[in-house]
Design a protein around this motif. Sequence first.
Motif, PDB file in Angstrom:
ATOM      1  N   ILE A 183       0.673  -1.036   0.090  1.00  0.00           N
ATOM      2  CA  ILE A 183      -0.127   0.028   0.228  1.00  0.00           C
ATOM      3  C   ILE A 183       0.775   1.197   0.087  1.00  0.00           C
ATOM      4  O   ILE A 183       0.490   2.305  -0.712  1.00  0.00           O
ATOM      5  CB  ILE A 183      -1.067  -0.094   1.305  1.00  0.00           C
ATOM      6  CG1 ILE A 183      -1.957  -1.130   1.277  1.00  0.00           C
ATOM      7  CG2 ILE A 183      -1.603   1.379   1.205  1.00  0.00           C
ATOM      8  CD1 ILE A 183      -2.612  -1.610   2.294  1.00  0.00           C
ATOM      9  N   ILE A 184       2.087   1.201   0.670  1.00  0.00           N
ATOM     10  CA  ILE A 184       3.028   2.239   0.859  1.00  0.00           C
ATOM     11  C   ILE A 184       3.851   2.470  -0.405  1.00  0.00           C
ATOM     12  O   ILE A 184       3.982   3.306  -0.988  1.00  0.00           O
ATOM     13  CB  ILE A 184       3.740   2.369   2.215  1.00  0.00           C
ATOM     14  CG1 ILE A 184       2.890   2.367   3.302  1.00  0.00           C
ATOM     15  CG2 ILE A 184       4.776   3.474   2.322  1.00  0.00           C
ATOM     16  CD1 ILE A 184       3.296   1.773   4.496  1.00  0.00           C
ATOM     17  N   ILE A 185       4.520   1.326  -0.726  1.00  0.00           N
ATOM     18  CA  ILE A 185       5.431   0.913  -1.772  1.00  0.00           C
ATOM     19  C   ILE A 185       5.221  -0.049  -2.576  1.00  0.00           C
ATOM     20  O   ILE A 185       5.352  -1.283  -2.209  1.00  0.00           O
ATOM     21  CB  ILE A 185       6.752   0.978  -1.296  1.00  0.00           C
ATOM     22  CG1 ILE A 185       7.288   2.142  -0.324  1.00  0.00           C
ATOM     23  CG2 ILE A 185       8.030   0.918  -2.301  1.00  0.00           C
ATOM     24  CD1 ILE A 185       8.507   2.077   0.305  1.00  0.00           C
ATOM     25  N   PRO A 186       4.472   0.155  -3.928  1.00  0.00           N
ATOM     26  CA  PRO A 186       4.252  -0.841  -4.838  1.00  0.00           C
ATOM     27  C   PRO A 186       5.606  -1.717  -4.935  1.00  0.00           C
ATOM     28  O   PRO A 186       6.414  -1.554  -5.135  1.00  0.00           O
ATOM     29  CB  PRO A 186       3.692  -0.264  -5.999  1.00  0.00           C
ATOM     30  CG  PRO A 186       3.219   1.012  -5.622  1.00  0.00           C
ATOM     31  CD  PRO A 186       4.181   1.533  -4.543  1.00  0.00           C
ATOM     32  N   GLY A 187       5.226  -2.930  -4.651  1.00  0.00           N
ATOM     33  CA  GLY A 187       6.456  -4.288  -4.862  1.00  0.00           C
ATOM     34  C   GLY A 187       6.881  -4.812  -3.433  1.00  0.00           C
ATOM     35  O   GLY A 187       7.299  -5.690  -3.302  1.00  0.00           O
TER      36      GLY A 187
END
Length: 118
Positions: A26-30
């Motif tokens: 949710i914060i950093i894709p991947g």
Amino acid sequence: MDSYKPWGLDRNTFLMLLHLSQLAWIIIPGAGFVLPVIMWATTKDQVPEIDRHGKMIFNWMISLFIYSIVSTILIVLGVGLLGLIVLALINVAFILIGAIRANEGVFWRYPLSIRFFQ
């Protein structure tokens, strides 16, 4: 081995965070795929229980990736937006349930998970 504290945490807390680490996407894709791998890989040899939870989490992440591809194809065909929304809600709910159960010392398998790793 009983005194081993993965990352300085008691086992149930670590397992709870291992499940919750999937929410990093949710914060950093991947990152939701990278963080659980790092947590599992750095501790799995010390505690078989962590290895078991880690494999189950990988099964869920791979399953979710497959479901996302299918949902995307259905969106392109004009019939899948609701399915993608439902899949996202199920993903978050399952991660939270898995984390709560792990913190209670219980192994809870994600119900829609395809078993790739045993």
